[in-house]
Write an enzyme that holds these catalytic residues in place. Structure first.
Site, short mmCIF file in Angstrom:
data_model
loop_
_atom_site.label_atom_id
_atom_site.label_comp_id
_atom_site.label_asym_id
_atom_site.label_seq_id
_atom_site.Cartn_x
_atom_site.Cartn_y
_atom_site.Cartn_z
N ASP A 64 14.81 -57.69 26.25
CA ASP A 64 16.19 -57.33 25.65
C ASP A 64 17.76 -57.09 26.73
OD1 ASP A 64 14.83 -58.17 23.85
OD2 ASP A 64 15.49 -56.82 21.81
N GLU A 243 17.24 -62.14 14.67
CA GLU A 243 17.03 -60.89 16.12
C GLU A 243 18.53 -60.86 17.04
OE1 GLU A 243 12.71 -59.28 16.71
OE2 GLU A 243 13.73 -60.70 18.20
#
Length: 534
Positions: A64, A243
């Protein structure tokens, strides 16, 4: 301290042997760290499948994007990083900076795992311009600002939100002594995204209870003390996790209107399978988010397989007045087994965001950032020709490539399907096309090269378009990726590919005759890496 004493007393050779083992482990750590740095310093950034204008880590595993923020002339890109291997684990924050969002300079790891305590998961970063936190100690008397990172500390059984601060433009970081700053006593409370809410002069945090598919909204006067204000969700989701949330105000194209957009990264359940990015358009009053049209189907930002865990840049220069985001270019279905070895993981190109109206409905529109145009060279252009004529011109020009940008406007006419064969060789190709009957743009990577590493990798990924007589394709091709922006960003498809060596041919095709090439332009693109940036 009690735990440490118990380990020593239970060690079979007592305190001396334990200390010796610790010393050996420390020496091993120094050696492996030195070797990793040495390898990184000697990289050419020219390995097989290494993207030439997408960000990748020099070595090891990345996922990420985190902490995307602009400060004092630099765009910061932090990211989930494992310094010890090329699969997920030992996560901290890697770090790179850029002056143009295109060319990146690698910096040392910003936030490290605390062994035996917690790993550092995703989060965001802000500029504390007026030292609301009291943590800014800027040496310049007229400058009260500093950088604050807000991240998830992933303990063994719980996840809590911490902050860290930097008074040297992000080069070194100190964890706040009063951590955690937000704690719900939960195992799945993570991914804080923080921004300044100007109308109420406060900080706002959006985070998730991932397994409950729930957004949690907090506010704070100082980044250290947070108050829970509301929740939102699950907004029609009955499975999977939420998320990496983001809450951003976006312009509506062609108007002075702005709308709040909640971005949720969903794992799994995306249209192409596995991970993906959904969004909800609504209203935000500083404490509550409400969907504008709760009965609509789920809206997706990308219809490919490999766009996830997005992050928008905080504090962008006002002269630009735009929203820019970036995503992790992979999918959790196969992220740990992608066929690269020295490094694993990549970022998408940065993209600008806006809302576009289609009849009575608003939809997200994305465009590649204009800064990428500086990489262009060696232009090939042809106008108003048949598919056969274009292919003849391509052959005559000897046009091939692994790293390029392409813009095409195609008129299907009576052809059932029209499109491009990219990264083509005798044994494989990746198709980027338009299916006229279904009104779908698609990427087919079934025969794109190496696909055997995961049963979930090969496939055809498609998105429906609004009816038009022509199809515009803006395509970015790199050594292991394809990003397709259809009809000025109405739909985007992002896919990784792993072509075999020599797969560099470019060809147009049509299913039955009747198609026309209104225009085709291809630019070779320069690499973004140099000795100075590595």
């Amino acid at each position: 301290m009690r735990k440490f004493a118990r380990i020593v007393s239970n060690h079979p050779h007592g305190e001396f042997q334990f200390a010796k083992d610790r010393l050996l482990l420390f020496v091993f750590y120094l050696i492996t760290t030195f070797l990793s740095q040495s390898v990184a310093q000697n990289l050419s950034y020219d390995e097989p499948w290494r993207p030439q204008y997408h960000f990748t880590p020099s070595v090891n595993f990345m996922n990420d994007p985190n902490g995307t923020v602009y400060y004092k002339g630099e765009y910061h890109l932090f990211y989930q990083y494992n310094p010890e291997g090329n699969t997920w684990g030992h996560m901290g924050w890697g770090h790179a900076v850029s002056t143009d969002l295109v060319h990146w300079q690698n910096l040392p790891i910003a936030l490290h795992e605390q062994p035996g305590k917690y790993m550092i998961f995703s989060g965001s970063a802000v500029v504390d311009w007026n030292n609301s936190s009291g943590l800014c100690k800027n040496p310049e008397p007229d400058d009260r600002s500093c950088l604050i990172a807000i991240y998830t500390a992933a303990y063994k059984d719980k996840q809590k939100q911490h902050i860290a601060f930097s008074n040297d433009r992000g080069r070194t970081w100190t964890n706040y002594s009063g951590n955690p700053v937000a704690d719900l006593d939960a195992p799945d409370f993570r991914d804080p995204n923080v921004f300044w809410y100007e109308s109420q002069h406060k900080w706002v945090m959006v985070a998730v209870r991932a397994d409950e598919r729930m957004l949690v909204i907090f506010d704070s006067p100082d980044l250290k003390h947070w108050t829970k204000r509301s929740t939102f969700g699950p907004a029609g989701d009955t499975a999977g996790q939420w998320e990496c949330p983001d809450l951003v105000q976006l312009p509506v194209e062609g108007t002075k209107e702005k709308k709040w957009v909640l971005i949720i990264n969903r794992n799994p359940g995306a249209p192409a399978g596995g991970t993906g990015v959904r969004y909800v358009i609504g209203n935000f009053d500083g404490a509550n988010f409400v969907s504008e049209t709760p009965d609509l189907p789920v809206l997706w930002a990308d219809w490919g397989k490999d766009f996830y865990a997005t992050n928008t840049w905080n504090d962008l220069p006002q002269s630009g007045a735009r929203a820019v985001w970036i995503g992790w270019f992979s999918n959790w279905q196969y992220a740990n087994v992608e066929p690269t070895k020295l490094w694993r993981g990549a970022m998408s190109i940065p993209r600008t965001l806006a809302l576009r109206r289609y009849g009575e409905q608003l939809r997200l529109a994305q465009r590649p950032i204009r800064e990428l145009e500086q990489l262009r060279h060696t232009t090939f252009t042809i106008l108003n020709a048949s598919v056969g004529e274009v292919n003849k011109k391509i052959r005559e020009a000897g046009l091939k490539g692994e790293v390029y940008e392409l813009e095409a406007e195609l008129q299907p006419g009576s052809a059932g399907e029209v499109g491009l064969r990219l990264r083509k060789s005798q044994s494989g190709e990746t198709l980027v096309g338009f299916d006229r009957k279904r009104s779908e743009v698609f990427v087919d990577r079934t025969r794109s090269g190496e696909v055997s590493f995961s049963k979930d990798f090969p496939g055809r990924h498609a998105a429906r378009l609004e009816p038009q007589t022509t199809i515009k394709l803006h395509v970015f091709v790199d050594r292991s990726s394809i990003e397709v922006f259809a009809n000025d960003g109405e739909r985007v498809i992002s896919d990784r590919i792993y072509p075999t060596q020599g797969s560099d041919e470019i060809q147009l095709y049509e299913e039955n005759r009747g198609g026309k090439v209104v225009s085709l332009t291809i630019w070779n693109l320069d690499p973004i890496w140099s000795k100075e940036t590595q």
